[in-house]
Design a protein around this motif. Structure first.
Motif, PDB file in Angstrom:
ATOM      1  N   MET A   1     -14.324 -18.637  -0.512  1.00 27.86           N
ATOM      2  CA  MET A   1     -13.419 -17.732  -1.387  1.00 27.86           C
ATOM      3  C   MET A   1     -13.006 -16.940  -0.633  1.00 27.86           C
ATOM      4  O   MET A   1     -13.061 -16.679   0.706  1.00 27.86           O
ATOM      5  N   THR A   2     -12.109 -15.827  -1.089  1.00 29.22           N
ATOM      6  CA  THR A   2     -11.245 -14.982  -0.564  1.00 29.22           C
ATOM      7  C   THR A   2     -12.055 -13.981   0.432  1.00 29.22           C
ATOM      8  O   THR A   2     -13.112 -13.325   0.025  1.00 29.22           O
ATOM      9  N   GLU A   3     -11.638 -13.964   1.755  1.00 31.32           N
ATOM     10  CA  GLU A   3     -12.295 -13.083   2.930  1.00 31.32           C
ATOM     11  C   GLU A   3     -11.221 -11.961   2.972  1.00 31.32           C
ATOM     12  O   GLU A   3     -10.081 -12.388   3.349  1.00 31.32           O
ATOM     13  N   GLN A   4     -11.855 -10.878   3.027  1.00 32.57           N
ATOM     14  CA  GLN A   4     -10.875  -9.668   3.023  1.00 32.57           C
ATOM     15  C   GLN A   4     -10.091  -9.926   4.499  1.00 32.57           C
ATOM     16  O   GLN A   4     -10.432 -10.044   5.598  1.00 32.57           O
ATOM     17  N   GLY A   5      -8.608  -9.574   4.380  1.00 30.70           N
ATOM     18  CA  GLY A   5      -7.932  -9.579   5.489  1.00 30.70           C
ATOM     19  C   GLY A   5      -7.382 -10.876   5.759  1.00 30.70           C
ATOM     20  O   GLY A   5      -6.541 -11.288   6.783  1.00 30.70           O
ATOM     21  N   GLU A  84     -10.695  -6.567  -8.573  1.00 33.08           N
ATOM     22  CA  GLU A  84      -9.041  -7.042  -8.500  1.00 33.08           C
ATOM     23  C   GLU A  84      -8.752  -8.425  -8.891  1.00 33.08           C
ATOM     24  O   GLU A  84      -7.877  -8.935  -8.904  1.00 33.08           O
ATOM     25  N   VAL A  85     -10.037  -9.011  -8.979  1.00 28.81           N
ATOM     26  CA  VAL A  85      -9.866 -10.775  -9.393  1.00 28.81           C
ATOM     27  C   VAL A  85      -9.364 -10.812 -10.842  1.00 28.81           C
ATOM     28  O   VAL A  85     -10.140 -10.366 -11.708  1.00 28.81           O
ATOM     29  N   GLU A 129      -0.741 -16.194  -7.789  1.00 30.10           N
ATOM     30  CA  GLU A 129       0.478 -15.874  -7.122  1.00 30.10           C
ATOM     31  C   GLU A 129       0.584 -14.306  -7.160  1.00 30.10           C
ATOM     32  O   GLU A 129       0.862 -13.678  -6.253  1.00 30.10           O
ATOM     33  N   LEU A 130       0.635 -13.904  -8.341  1.00 29.74           N
ATOM     34  CA  LEU A 130       0.628 -12.451  -8.498  1.00 29.74           C
ATOM     35  C   LEU A 130      -0.612 -11.777  -7.854  1.00 29.74           C
ATOM     36  O   LEU A 130      -0.275 -10.649  -7.176  1.00 29.74           O
ATOM     37  N   LYS A 131      -1.904 -12.247  -7.818  1.00 32.64           N
ATOM     38  CA  LYS A 131      -2.743 -11.678  -7.282  1.00 32.64           C
ATOM     39  C   LYS A 131      -2.421 -11.679  -5.507  1.00 32.64           C
ATOM     40  O   LYS A 131      -2.618 -10.409  -4.896  1.00 32.64           O
ATOM     41  N   GLN A 132      -2.069 -12.737  -5.114  1.00 34.71           N
ATOM     42  CA  GLN A 132      -1.678 -12.884  -3.685  1.00 34.71           C
ATOM     43  C   GLN A 132      -0.523 -11.851  -3.361  1.00 34.71           C
ATOM     44  O   GLN A 132      -0.764 -11.238  -2.234  1.00 34.71           O
ATOM     45  N   SER A 133       0.439 -11.802  -4.062  1.00 32.34           N
ATOM     46  CA  SER A 133       1.388 -10.698  -3.967  1.00 32.34           C
ATOM     47  C   SER A 133       0.796  -9.316  -3.856  1.00 32.34           C
ATOM     48  O   SER A 133       1.427  -8.547  -2.893  1.00 32.34           O
ATOM     49  N   ARG A 134       0.185  -9.207  -4.847  1.00 31.09           N
ATOM     50  CA  ARG A 134      -0.655  -7.620  -5.009  1.00 31.09           C
ATOM     51  C   ARG A 134      -1.318  -7.556  -3.722  1.00 31.09           C
ATOM     52  O   ARG A 134      -1.486  -6.250  -3.027  1.00 31.09           O
ATOM     53  N   ASP A 135      -2.165  -8.160  -3.125  1.00 32.66           N
ATOM     54  CA  ASP A 135      -3.025  -8.182  -2.175  1.00 32.66           C
ATOM     55  C   ASP A 135      -1.963  -7.813  -0.864  1.00 32.66           C
ATOM     56  O   ASP A 135      -2.568  -7.266   0.097  1.00 32.66           O
ATOM     57  N   LEU A 137       0.943  -6.490  -0.559  1.00 29.58           N
ATOM     58  CA  LEU A 137       1.744  -5.386  -0.661  1.00 29.58           C
ATOM     59  C   LEU A 137       0.598  -4.211  -0.252  1.00 29.58           C
ATOM     60  O   LEU A 137       0.919  -3.269   0.406  1.00 29.58           O
ATOM     61  N   LYS A 138      -0.592  -4.421  -0.957  1.00 22.71           N
ATOM     62  CA  LYS A 138      -1.680  -3.534  -0.590  1.00 22.71           C
ATOM     63  C   LYS A 138      -1.738  -3.580   0.902  1.00 22.71           C
ATOM     64  O   LYS A 138      -1.990  -2.519   1.858  1.00 22.71           O
ATOM     65  N   ARG A 139      -1.748  -4.529   1.641  1.00 21.07           N
ATOM     66  CA  ARG A 139      -2.210  -4.765   3.351  1.00 21.07           C
ATOM     67  C   ARG A 139      -1.110  -4.189   3.750  1.00 21.07           C
ATOM     68  O   ARG A 139      -1.175  -3.297   4.885  1.00 21.07           O
ATOM     69  N   ILE A 140       0.436  -4.203   3.301  1.00 19.14           N
ATOM     70  CA  ILE A 140       1.441  -3.869   4.129  1.00 19.14           C
ATOM     71  C   ILE A 140       1.248  -2.189   3.875  1.00 19.14           C
ATOM     72  O   ILE A 140       1.332  -1.568   4.973  1.00 19.14           O
ATOM     73  N   ALA A 141       0.953  -1.748   2.799  1.00 16.15           N
ATOM     74  CA  ALA A 141       0.775  -0.419   2.340  1.00 16.15           C
ATOM     75  C   ALA A 141      -0.201   0.481   3.585  1.00 16.15           C
ATOM     76  O   ALA A 141      -0.015   1.272   3.729  1.00 16.15           O
ATOM     77  N   ASN A 142      -1.326  -0.443   3.435  1.00 13.10           N
ATOM     78  CA  ASN A 142      -2.436   0.304   4.461  1.00 13.10           C
ATOM     79  C   ASN A 142      -2.122   0.051   6.189  1.00 13.10           C
ATOM     80  O   ASN A 142      -2.582   1.192   6.683  1.00 13.10           O
ATOM     81  N   GLU A 143      -1.441  -0.818   6.337  1.00 14.55           N
ATOM     82  CA  GLU A 143      -0.834  -0.921   7.748  1.00 14.55           C
ATOM     83  C   GLU A 143       0.224   0.144   7.903  1.00 14.55           C
ATOM     84  O   GLU A 143       0.029   0.504   9.062  1.00 14.55           O
ATOM     85  N   ARG A 144       0.687   0.229   7.186  1.00 10.17           N
ATOM     86  CA  ARG A 144       1.939   1.373   7.313  1.00 10.17           C
ATOM     87  C   ARG A 144       1.422   2.912   7.509  1.00 10.17           C
ATOM     88  O   ARG A 144       1.519   3.714   8.316  1.00 10.17           O
TER      89      ARG A 144
END
Length: 363
Positions: A1-5, A84-85, A129-135, A137-144
Motif C-alpha cells: 500500500m502507499t508509502e509516504q513520499g 485522505e484515502v 488519479e485524483l488522489k495521486q494528483s492531490r498527493d 501537489l501537496k508534495r510540491i507545496a511542502n517542498e517549496r
C-alpha cells in the motif's frame, strides 16, 4: 500500500464486502485491470488492513453485520494516515437518503449493485488519479515551503555576518588590520549571498524550462571553479591542485556543473584545516567522466552519511573556522547532477578526509 513520499506503480484497492462472491467477482475484475486488490470480508478486518498500511482507494460495502460501512468510513477519517484515502461505497441501496448520507459522511462516490464493470473500473481509476494528483501537489507545496525556509535561513546567516561586521566597524578605535578583516568578511558574505541567490534562481529556471547539455572540458571546468574560490582558499592558506589524467569531455549544463562543483569545493575548503590542500581530479571511468573533490578534513561520520544528501538536514560536522553553511546544499547538488544524467556521491578518503565525486556522461 502507499508509502509516504514514494509513488506507487501498482495502485492498491482495499475491497471490503461481507459477501465472498462479491469479493471474488470484483477482485478478479480489478486484478485483470492491473490493480493490487486486498480483500476483507468484514468491517473489522478491513479497518485493520487499512490502518496497517493505507491503500490508494477503498471499495466499501455500505451494509455489513458488525462494523458497518459508515462506521468503517468514520474510523478511517479519524486517522491521519487514512484520512485522505478515497472511499467508494458499494451498495444495493439506491435510496436518496442513503446516498446523501454517504456523501455527507465523506465518501467520494458510490456504485449501486448490480454494477456495470466498465463503470466500476472507470470510477476507481478516476478517483485514484485524483488522489495521486492531490498527493503530488501537496508534495510540491511542502517542498517549496521547505525550500523557502532554507533560503530564508541561509540568507539570514549572510545578513547577520554583514550586520555584525558593520556594527564592529563603528568603533573609532578599531585597529586597521581588524577593520580590513571585517571589510573582507562583509565582502565574502556578500559574494556568497549573491552566488547562493544565483544558484537558487538558475536551479528554479532550469527546473521550469530545462537546459540543453553542452560538451565541456573537465580540466577547464575544474580550473574555473578553482579560480572562483581561490580567494576563499587563500584566506585559510589552503592550496588547490587540479589533476586531469587525460582530456575528459563530458555532457553537462555549464551553470549546473559549475554550481555543483562550487558547492563541493566550498565545503572542502570550509571543513579542511588551515594550511591544508584540496585536490580536484577528473578521470574517465567506463562511460562516464568522474570529477572528484578530495580534502583532508574530518570526513563524514557514519551517522551523517545516511542523511548526507537529504534535503533540509543539517549535519553535525562544523567548518574549521566557523564559516557559514554552504548555499546550494548537497541535496540540491545531487538533484542537479541527476537532472544532467549523472550522479553525486561520497567516499571516505584513505588516510582521512572526504571524496565527493560528480559523475557525468562522456561527450
Amino acid at each position: 500500500m502507499t508509502e509516504q513520499g514514494n509513488a506507487r506503480q501498482v495502485p492498491v484497492v482495499l475491497l471490503v464486502d461481507d459477501q465472498p462472491a462479491n469479493v471474488r467477482v470484483v477482485g478478479q475484475l480489478l486484478a485483470r485491470a492491473g490493480f493490487d486488490v486486498v480483500p476483507a470480508l468484514n468491517g473489522e478486518d478491513g479497518l485493520a488492513l487499512a490502518t496497517d498500511r493505507a491503500p490508494d482507494l477503498v471499495l466499501l460495502d455500505m451494509r455489513m453485520p458488525g462494523l458497518g460501512g459508515f462506521e468503517v468510513l468514520q474510523a478511517l477519517q479519524a486517522l491521519p494516515a487514512t484520512r485522505e484515502v478515497p472511499v467508494i461505497f458499494l451498495t444495493a441501496d439506491d435510496e436518496r437518503d442513503s446516498l446523501t448520507r454517504a456523501f455527507a459522511a465523506g465518501a467520494v462516490d458510490y456504485i449501486v449493485k448490480p454494477f456495470v464493470a466498465e463503470e466500476l473500473l472507470g470510477r476507481v481509476r478516476t478517483h485514484i488519479e485524483l488522489k495521486q494528483s492531490r498527493d503530488a501537489l501537496k508534495r510540491i507545496a511542502n517542498e517549496r515551503q521547505q525550500m523557502a525556509d532554507t533560503i530564508a535561513h541561509d540568507l539570514r546567516n549572510y545578513f547577520t555576518n554583514v550586520l555584525f561586521a558593520a556594527d564592529m566597524l563603528r568603533d573609532p578605535d578599531l585597529p586597521l588590520d581588524t577593520r580590513l578583516r571585517l571589510v573582507d568578511s562583509i565582502r565574502q558574505s556578500g559574494d556568497s549571498g549573491m552566488l547562493f541567490l544565483q544558484a537558487v534562481l538558475e536551479h528554479q529556471g532550469h527546473e521550469a524550462q530545462g537546459v540543453a547539455l553542452a560538451r565541456l572540458d573537465s580540466r577547464i571546468l575544474l580550473e574555473d571553479v578553482a579560480a572562483l574560490l581561490e580567494p576563499q582558499a587563500r584566506a585559510k592558506g589552503i592550496a588547490i591542485e587540479v589533476r586531469a589524467q587525460e582530456p575528459v569531455q563530458v555532457l553537462a549544463q555549464q551553470a549546473g556543473a559549475v554550481h555543483v562543483l562550487q558547492n563541493l569545493l566550498s565545503n572542502a575548503i570550509k571543513y579542511s584545516p588551515p594550511q591544508g590542500e584540496v585536490t580536484l581530479q577528473a578521470i574517465v571511468y567506463g562511460r562516464g567522466g568522474r570529477l572528484s573533490v578530495m580534502d583532508r578534513g574530518p570526513g563524514v561520520s557514519k551517522s551523517d552519511q545516511a542523511k548526507l544528501f537529504q534535503r533540509y538536514v543539517r549535519l553535525s560536522a562544523q567548518p574549521t573556522q566557523g564559516e557559514s553553511s554552504t548555499g546550494l546544499g548537497l541535496a540540491l547538488a545531487k538533484q542537479r547532477a541527476r537532472t544532467m544524467g549523472g550522479d553525486l556521491w561520497y567516499d571516505p578518503r584513505e588516510g582521512g578526509g572526504s571524496i565527493f565525486t560528480l559523475e557525468l556522461p562522456l561527450a
